[in-house]
Design a protein around this motif. Structure first.
Motif, short mmCIF file in Angstrom:
data_model
loop_
_atom_site.label_atom_id
_atom_site.label_comp_id
_atom_site.label_asym_id
_atom_site.label_seq_id
_atom_site.Cartn_x
_atom_site.Cartn_y
_atom_site.Cartn_z
N HIS A 145 0.68 -44.56 11.45
CA HIS A 145 0.88 -43.29 12.16
C HIS A 145 0.49 -42.12 11.26
O HIS A 145 -0.15 -41.16 11.72
N ALA A 146 0.86 -42.20 9.97
CA ALA A 146 0.51 -41.10 9.05
C ALA A 146 -1.01 -40.98 8.93
O ALA A 146 -1.57 -39.88 9.01
N ALA A 147 -1.70 -42.12 8.78
CA ALA A 147 -3.17 -42.10 8.65
C ALA A 147 -3.80 -41.58 9.94
O ALA A 147 -4.71 -40.73 9.92
N GLY A 148 -3.31 -42.09 11.08
CA GLY A 148 -3.87 -41.70 12.38
C GLY A 148 -3.75 -40.20 12.59
O GLY A 148 -4.69 -39.53 13.02
N GLY A 149 -2.56 -39.66 12.27
CA GLY A 149 -2.35 -38.22 12.42
C GLY A 149 -3.31 -37.43 11.55
O GLY A 149 -3.90 -36.44 11.98
N ALA A 150 -3.50 -37.90 10.31
CA ALA A 150 -4.33 -37.14 9.36
C ALA A 150 -5.81 -37.14 9.74
O ALA A 150 -6.50 -36.14 9.55
N ILE A 151 -6.30 -38.25 10.27
CA ILE A 151 -7.75 -38.29 10.56
C ILE A 151 -8.08 -37.82 11.98
O ILE A 151 -9.26 -37.74 12.35
N THR A 152 -7.06 -37.51 12.76
CA THR A 152 -7.31 -37.14 14.16
C THR A 152 -8.35 -36.03 14.34
O THR A 152 -9.22 -36.16 15.20
N PRO A 153 -8.35 -34.95 13.53
CA PRO A 153 -9.39 -33.93 13.76
C PRO A 153 -10.80 -34.51 13.68
O PRO A 153 -11.69 -34.08 14.41
N ALA A 154 -11.00 -35.51 12.80
CA ALA A 154 -12.34 -36.11 12.68
C ALA A 154 -12.59 -37.07 13.84
O ALA A 154 -13.68 -37.11 14.41
N ALA A 155 -11.57 -37.84 14.19
CA ALA A 155 -11.75 -38.83 15.25
C ALA A 155 -12.00 -38.16 16.60
O ALA A 155 -12.74 -38.66 17.42
#
Ligand code: KIV
Ligand code: ZN
Length: 516
Positions: free
Chosen positions: A82-92
């Motif tokens: 969840h932490a990783a997903g939240g952090a990369i969301t702007p790129a994804a």
């Protein structure tokens, strides 16, 4: 046509795991911008679950970078994903090159039993669950079998098969402890690709550590046996003896086109600027005889070699210095350059100073430097801007004045004035040399209790009027920090570096290490 070899740069994650190499968000952004210029395919921007600050830095990079995929590492558990997903969301979600989650779990008997205390079935289950959860954030999911080098081959085939079925798109095979040798590592990659069902649906990746000095050789052996992603770092920075060095991988593949059937999209002329930037920011100097980026890599000392090179370059040179970015440090600015020229140059270097105050202070430092040094190069500006970072308002200590007395036959003395949370303090001391005297003087007032682990000085550019770049590594209560300082006077640079390290010790932040 040659295959594409993807370059996955982990300077900001595995590189940052080197002692004292932790970087601020701004420093990470500066490196990320340079990595984008360099043309790396994937930037592993950090380990989001390490701390809110780490997650924030990854997010800032994901919001800024358009030309490279932005990735966060995550252990195979829900919180990390969840932490990783939240952090990369702007790129994804953005229109850049996308966001990736890189999840991993150890697969060797020693790691499963002693570190994870999990049964192999539980490890497979955790890996599959992690990949599926990661896919809720992005369709670009990488899975790594940590310590693959000491893992059982049948177990590796089983877990890789399961994570492909779960939807992983890149499978990474790490030599976590730098234990392999090229023939075995190449063979391992070949066997995995041959034995894992649907192996051709994914990109195979290799991630090698350099404990026996074979990280690059092992990575290249994997490439020769089907790997199409290499995980590496600028200057080979990384845990213990480091990771495979990006510049060596890229130039080996490019120089030996007769052997490799693949190539990268790296703009090699950005290699040396990237190397210098990473060295300045992390405080890890590059050894002079380091391939590609070492100061001697293209210097021909012996008369015989020089003669050969002058007659016909290729007698002793297999690459051209300019092709990897030596001499890219064009003369930048001088004493008469104004604010606009300074601003334009910073923008060209990818340096963004957030506030007017930061810009004004950097410009004042530039003018001061230009008074002492006739020619100002890109590297000088990078060090100068890092210096502005050291002196940022939130930093506790700042050097105000330094006076040293050093004379043959007399004990060196130092007197300093520094600010501590805005209040000026005076310090004086003696030492075996002016630097020792300055450090002792500071300690006599600050009483940090820190132990000095390393002190090193390097010149940023050539010539005796060059700035000296000093690294000071301190340790206290189990933490290790690197402080950097640059100045044309190396005693001043040393005092700045010491105070910078003290500032880092003072700014305590709890961070989790992904592999401990
Ligand atoms: O060395 C290693 O195994 C790693 C993994 C997290 C990929 O860095
Ligand atoms: Zn690693």
């Amino acid at each position: 046509m040659n295959d594409r070899l993807f370059i996955f740069d982990t300077t900001l994650r595995d590189g940052e795991q080197s002692p004292g190499a932790s970087m601020s968000k701004d420093e990470k952004l500066r490196i990320a911008r340079q990595l984008e210029k360099l043309g790396v395919d994937v930037i592993e921007a950090g380990f989001a679950a390490a701390s809110p600050g780490d997650a924030d830095a990854i997010k800032a990079i994901a919001e800024t970078i358009q030309g490279s995929t932005i990735c966060s590492l995550a252990r195979a558990n829900e919180r990390d994903i969840h932490a990783a997903g939240g952090a990369i969301t702007p790129a994804a979600r953005g229109n850049g090159a996308g966001g990736r989650i890189h999840t991993f779990i150890a697969t060797s008997p020693i790691h499963m039993e002693k570190k994870l205390r999990m049964q192999p079935d539980q490890v497979v289950e955790a890996a599959v669950k992690a990949v599926k959860l990661a896919l809720e954030y992005t369709d670009d999911v990488e899975f790594s079998a940590e310590d693959a080098v000491r893992s059982d081959m049948d177990f590796l085939v089983r877990i890789f098969d399961e994570v492909i079925k779960a939807g992983a798109t890149t499978l990474n095979v790490p030599d976590t402890v730098g234990y392999s040798i090229p023939a075995l590592w190449g063979e391992r990659m070949k066997q995995l690709i041959a034995q894992v069902p649907n192996a051709n649906q994914v990109v195979w990746s290799t991630h090698c550590h350099n404990d026996l000095g074979m990280a690059v050789a092992n990575s290249l052996a994997a490439v020769m046996n089907g790997a199409r992603q290499v995980e590496c770092t600028i200057n080979g920075l990384g845990e213990r003896a480091g990771n495979a060095s990006l510049e060596e991988i890229v130039m080996a593949v490019r120089t030996r086109k007769d052997i490799f059937t693949c190539d990268t999209r790296i703009d090699a002329t950005q290699i040396v600027p990237a190397s210098k930037l990473v060295s300045t920011i992390t405080g890890y100097p590059v050894q002079p005889n380091k391939a590609i980026v070492g100061a001697n890599a293209f210097a021909h000392e012996s008369g015989i070699h020089q003669d050969g090179v002058l007659k016909h370059r290729e007698t002793y040179e297999i690459m051209r210095a300019e092709d990897v970015g030596w001499h890219a440090n064009r003369l930048t600015l001088g004493k008469l350059s104004g604010r606009n020229a300074f601003k334009t140059k910073l923008a060209e270097l990818g340096i963004v100073l957030e506030s007017d105050d930061a810009f004004n202070s950097a410009f004042a430092s530039f003018k001061e430097l230009a008074d002492k040094k006739r020619e100002i190069f890109d590297e000088d500006l990078q060090a100068l801007v890092s210096g502005e970072g050291y002196a940022a308002e939130h930093e506790r200590f700042k050097l105000v004045m330094l006076k040293v007395c050093s004379e043959t036959g007399v004990v060196p003395q130092a007197q300093l004035v520094f600010s501590d949370e805005g209040a000026e303090k005076q310090a004086s001391g003696q030492g075996s040399g002016p630097v020792d005297a300055a450090f002792k003087a500071l300690e006599s007032v600050v009483n940090s209790g820190a132990e000095l682990l390393l002190y090193s000085v390097n010149n940023i550019t050539s010539g005796t009027d060059a700035q000296g770049e000093v690294t000071v590594r301190l340790t206290h209560e189990g933490r290790v920090v690197n402080g950097q300082g640059a100045d044309t006077d190396i005693v001043v640079a040393s005092a700045k570096a010491y105070l910078h390290a003290l500032n880092k010790l003072h700014n305590k932040s709890e961070r989790a290490h992904p592999q401990v």
